[in-house]
Design a protein around this motif. Structure first.
Motif, PDB file in Angstrom:
ATOM      1  N   THR A 269       0.838  -1.208   0.000  1.00  0.00           N
ATOM      2  CA  THR A 269       0.000   0.000   0.000  1.00  0.00           C
ATOM      3  C   THR A 269       0.871   1.255   0.000  1.00  0.00           C
ATOM      4  O   THR A 269       0.525   2.273  -0.604  1.00  0.00           O
ATOM      5  CB  THR A 269      -0.959   0.020   1.213  1.00  0.00           C
ATOM      6  OG1 THR A 269      -1.671  -1.208   1.249  1.00  0.00           O
ATOM      7  CG2 THR A 269      -1.936   1.180   1.128  1.00  0.00           C
ATOM      8  N   ASP A 363     -13.958   0.941   2.320  1.00  0.00           N
ATOM      9  CA  ASP A 363     -13.080  -0.216   2.372  1.00  0.00           C
ATOM     10  C   ASP A 363     -12.588  -0.552   0.966  1.00  0.00           C
ATOM     11  O   ASP A 363     -13.315  -0.385  -0.021  1.00  0.00           O
ATOM     12  CB  ASP A 363     -13.847  -1.413   2.963  1.00  0.00           C
ATOM     13  CG  ASP A 363     -12.935  -2.576   3.314  1.00  0.00           C
ATOM     14  OD1 ASP A 363     -11.711  -2.376   3.360  1.00  0.00           O
ATOM     15  OD2 ASP A 363     -13.461  -3.684   3.550  1.00  0.00           O
ATOM     16  N   THR A 368      -0.794  -7.688  -2.353  1.00  0.00           N
ATOM     17  CA  THR A 368       0.527  -7.424  -2.939  1.00  0.00           C
ATOM     18  C   THR A 368       0.555  -7.943  -4.378  1.00  0.00           C
ATOM     19  O   THR A 368       1.025  -7.267  -5.290  1.00  0.00           O
ATOM     20  CB  THR A 368       1.626  -8.129  -2.115  1.00  0.00           C
ATOM     21  OG1 THR A 368       1.478  -7.769  -0.739  1.00  0.00           O
ATOM     22  CG2 THR A 368       3.008  -7.735  -2.599  1.00  0.00           C
ATOM     23  N   GLU A 369       0.028  -9.136  -4.565  1.00  0.00           N
ATOM     24  CA  GLU A 369       0.060  -9.783  -5.877  1.00  0.00           C
ATOM     25  C   GLU A 369      -0.775  -9.031  -6.915  1.00  0.00           C
ATOM     26  O   GLU A 369      -0.468  -9.070  -8.108  1.00  0.00           O
ATOM     27  CB  GLU A 369      -0.481 -11.218  -5.775  1.00  0.00           C
ATOM     28  CG  GLU A 369       0.418 -12.196  -5.029  1.00  0.00           C
ATOM     29  CD  GLU A 369       0.210 -12.180  -3.512  1.00  0.00           C
ATOM     30  OE1 GLU A 369      -0.339 -11.181  -2.979  1.00  0.00           O
ATOM     31  OE2 GLU A 369       0.603 -13.158  -2.853  1.00  0.00           O
TER      32      GLU A 369
HETATM   33  C1  6R9 Z   1      -3.130  -4.472   0.216  1.00  0.00           C
HETATM   34  C2  6R9 Z   1      -2.774  -5.565   1.171  1.00  0.00           C
HETATM   35  C3  6R9 Z   1      -3.458  -9.130   1.319  1.00  0.00           C
HETATM   36  C4  6R9 Z   1      -4.456  -9.835   2.217  1.00  0.00           C
HETATM   37  C5  6R9 Z   1      -5.692 -10.278   1.481  1.00  0.00           C
HETATM   38  C6  6R9 Z   1      -6.721 -10.305   2.619  1.00  0.00           C
HETATM   39  C7  6R9 Z   1      -6.308  -9.131   3.469  1.00  0.00           C
HETATM   40  C8  6R9 Z   1      -6.600  -6.861   2.363  1.00  0.00           C
HETATM   41  C9  6R9 Z   1      -8.663  -6.416   2.864  1.00  0.00           C
HETATM   42  C10 6R9 Z   1      -8.339  -7.684   3.396  1.00  0.00           C
HETATM   43  C11 6R9 Z   1     -10.474  -7.912   4.231  1.00  0.00           C
HETATM   44  C12 6R9 Z   1     -10.003  -5.932   3.077  1.00  0.00           C
HETATM   45  N1  6R9 Z   1      -7.042  -7.917   3.082  1.00  0.00           N
HETATM   46  N2  6R9 Z   1      -7.567  -5.943   2.241  1.00  0.00           N
HETATM   47  N3  6R9 Z   1      -9.242  -8.420   4.073  1.00  0.00           N
HETATM   48  N4  6R9 Z   1     -10.857  -6.715   3.769  1.00  0.00           N
HETATM   49  N5  6R9 Z   1     -10.374  -4.737   2.613  1.00  0.00           N
HETATM   50  O1  6R9 Z   1      -3.238  -5.592   2.295  1.00  0.00           O
HETATM   51  O2  6R9 Z   1      -1.908  -6.501   0.674  1.00  0.00           O
HETATM   52  O3  6R9 Z   1      -0.404  -7.243   2.572  1.00  0.00           O
HETATM   53  O4  6R9 Z   1      -0.576  -8.537   0.396  1.00  0.00           O
HETATM   54  O5  6R9 Z   1      -2.420  -8.564   2.089  1.00  0.00           O
HETATM   55  O6  6R9 Z   1      -4.926  -8.942   3.221  1.00  0.00           O
HETATM   56  O7  6R9 Z   1      -6.592 -11.493   3.339  1.00  0.00           O
HETATM   57  O8  6R9 Z   1      -5.490 -11.541   0.877  1.00  0.00           O
HETATM   58  P1  6R9 Z   1      -1.238  -7.716   1.438  1.00  0.00           P
END
Ligand code: 6R9
Length: 581
Positions: A269, A363, A368-369
């Motif tokens: 992010t 929200d 990352t991917e």
């Molecule tokens: C950008 C980021 C990814 C994982 C993703 C999920 C969790 C991210 C979320 C969320 C619920 C949301 N995640 N955003 N779960 N609501 N709005 O966070 O990347 O660190 O790679 O994590 O985070 O489980 O698969 P990263």
């Protein structure tokens, strides 16, 4: 859980009178990625470089004297215009080039949030190199694993963090550039050390970006999975297409905005939406250094009249915990658009934000991917608190069963994304097999999350399908922590899970089997916590440790974390037929 979240079917109606994206349904119908591509210089010249599109292009336009970066912490305030950013990033790029680094070489940063970090990452990219940002809290093992795996040739760090860089053990690391050093370690035949200030001062201020193609490497973020060490998630310059348009449509960035994300560039992010999206949109980007503090944060919004604010559930929960009175001490009336990412955003946080900040918290879901937003709450649409909204135009989400068949609405399943999309990662560094695991269902990317779509097309996050832990918004892999724990002489085996926590989302809990001759004790727990902190990083520390005589294992000897989790939550452990005993 689903029922509970959806109780009352409350919605918050759109309030932004003039969002950049006005008609979501229309955009979904008519959107073409090519229309976005036309907005970039490279579409017409064929010469691609993110640093050019994010900085130089604005520096060569009427935006040249617009403030691009405002950096603040308790000690200082630094402001750079786009013209100044162009010059600073040019000097870094020229300095790196003068060291003989070439297109595609990996150059890492290991710095706290600071002007040098932002200039550094863009300077690396401007020189055609691949940037690898390391989070400042990483300790020696975490730093070593990432530099080793990526074969990083150069590193920009500072005097304080340098002791955590085991350069002697890193055969590929040839150049270490240090910010704020009094003296440097002696250069040997392999690794040379440089004062950042000297190197940059003697570099020319003009540097033509190294021109690339859209598929050339740009950034490598290490991110945790369930098994093995963190994976190098590799992104190319093409990602800018999606980062730009989501900056415009989701962050809703406008010319006069002061944008602030609290995310650190050590995590995705902090780059996609802390560097690329805001600057591709020519926005004024505020960066606050230092730690979380409700007063510092609110005073930042007040003093700089922040308009668009992008943070995380864990931070909103801590602000909520600090109380409404703290928020009321500050003038937060400049805020016009607030967003969240990283973990599920609790409906009560959305309600609290609506009452206290007078803002809907939007929200956003992505990974990352994915490189950029995938599923979000748009300014122009109603928000259902607890839902992560709808897919961005140009991207399709599917909820699939374990065989890869699409499921109907209101049925939980694997959250998958139709391939490709512009900011999709292009490889897992050095590990094609891991990359392919994401694409087991033909035509789809498997996120590892479980979610559901409702009858209105809103998506609801339900959990992870695997053992990946999200604690305070940080993604950590249980394996990395387990491996660290078993390095301690007292530990025979360890199993690590995420345990639900009201503030941090999840905390890390470790189940530990001790070796002969060691007794469970509170001191030993503290020692193990300290051991993980020193070895890996503060955010990887198990806040709870429980000693056990043995751990549930498969017949092949793999620790079964789902049983540990069931123990912890007092839930049925499910099918145990494949276990050892
Ligand atoms: C950008 C980021 C990814 C994982 C993703 C999920 C969790 C991210 C979320 C969320 C619920 C949301 N995640 N955003 N779960 N609501 N709005 O966070 O990347 O660190 O790679 O994590 O985070 O489980 O698969 P990263």
């Amino acid at each position: 859980m689903v029922q509970e979240l959806r109780q009352g079917e409350e919605i918050l109606l759109p309030e932004n009178p003039n969002p950049n994206l006005k008609d979501y349904e229309e955009a979904r119908r008519t959107f073409k990625w090519e229309d976005v591509e036309k907005e970039f210089t490279w579409y017409h010249t064929g010469k691609v470089n993110m640093a050019y599109e994010a900085i130089d292009r604005h520096a060569e336009s009427w935006r040249k004297n617009k403030v691009a970066l405002i950096y603040v912490d308790r000690e200082r305030e630094v402001k750079y215009t786009f013209a100044e950013m162009k010059e600073h990033t040019a000097r870094v790029a020229a300095a790196l080039t003068s060291l003989g680094l070439e297109k595609g070489d990996r150059v890492f940063t290991f710095l706290p949030r600071s002007p040098e970090l932002y200039v550094g990452i863009l300077g690396i990219i401007k020189a055609g190199l691949v940037a690898g940002p390391l989070f400042e809290a990483f300790m020696e093992t975490a730093v070593k694993d990432r530099l080793m795996d990526s074969g990083a040739k150069a590193l920009i760090t500072n005097a304080e963090l340098l002791p955590r860089v085991p350069y002697r053990d890193l055969p590929d690391l040839e150049h270490v550039i240090v910010v704020g050093a009094k003296d440097l370690p002696p250069s040997d035949g392999k690794t040379k050390f440089y004062h950042y200030e000297e190197l940059v001062a003697k570099a020319p201020r003009d540097f033509e970006p190294v021109w690339l193609t859209r598929e050339d490497g740009m950034i490598l973020h290490y991110s945790s999975g369930t098994t093995g060490k963190p994976k190098g998630i590799y992104h190319v310059h093409n990602a800018m297409i999606q980062q730009y348009i989501t900056g415009k449509w989701v962050l809703d960035l406008k010319e006069e905005d002061v944008y602030w994300t609290t995310a650190d560039p050590g995590w995705v992010t902090g780059t996609s939406y802390g560097i690329f999206a805001p600057w591709l949109n020519g926005a004024t980007n505020l960066v606050r250094g230092g730690r979380f503090s409700p007063d510092d944060w609110y005073s930042t919004i007040e003093k700089y009249r922040v308009t668009v604010w992008y943070s995380a559930p864990t931070a909103f929960r801590m602000l909520m915990g600090a109380g409404e009175e703290v928020a009321k001490k500050y003038d937060l009336s400049s805020l016009r658009h607030v967003l969240s990412v990283g973990e599920p955003l609790n409906p009560e946080v959305v309600r609290w934000g609506y009452r206290v900040y007078k803002q809907r918290i939007h929200d956003t879901w992505w990974m990352t991917e994915t490189g950029a937003h995938i599923c979000v709450n748009f300014a122009c649409l109603p928000i259902k608190p607890g839902s992560m909204g709808k897919p961005i135009p140009g991207v399709e989400i599917g909820i699939l069963d374990d065989e890869g068949n699409e499921l109907p609405p209101n049925t939980p399943g694997n959250l998958c994304i139709k391939t490709p999309w512009p900011s999709m990662f292009r490889k897992v560094w050095n590990n094609e097999a891991k990359y392919q695991e994401y694409f087991r269902f033909p035509g789809w990317y498997i996120s590892g999350d479980v979610a559901m779509k409702d009858e209105d097309g809103y998506y609801w996050f339900l959990g992870r399908a695997d053992d990946v832990i999200k604690t305070s918004g940080y993604r950590v892999g249980p394996f990395e922590i387990e491996s660290k724990l078993v390095e301690h002489p007292a530990v025979m085996e360890a199993g690590v899970i995420g345990k639900p926590d009201p503030e941090r989302g999840e905390i890390i809990k470790a189940f530990v089997v001790l070796r002969e001759g060691y007794q469970p004790s509170e001191e030993l727990k503290k020692e193990l916590m300290e051991f993980v902190k020193k070895g890996l990083s503060a955010h990887a520390v198990p806040r709870e440790i429980e000693f056990r005589d043995k751990l549930p294992k498969t017949r092949s000897g793999k620790i079964v974390r789902r049983v540990l989790k069931a123990w912890e939550l007092g839930l049925p452990a499910g099918d145990l037929s494949t276990l050892e005993d």
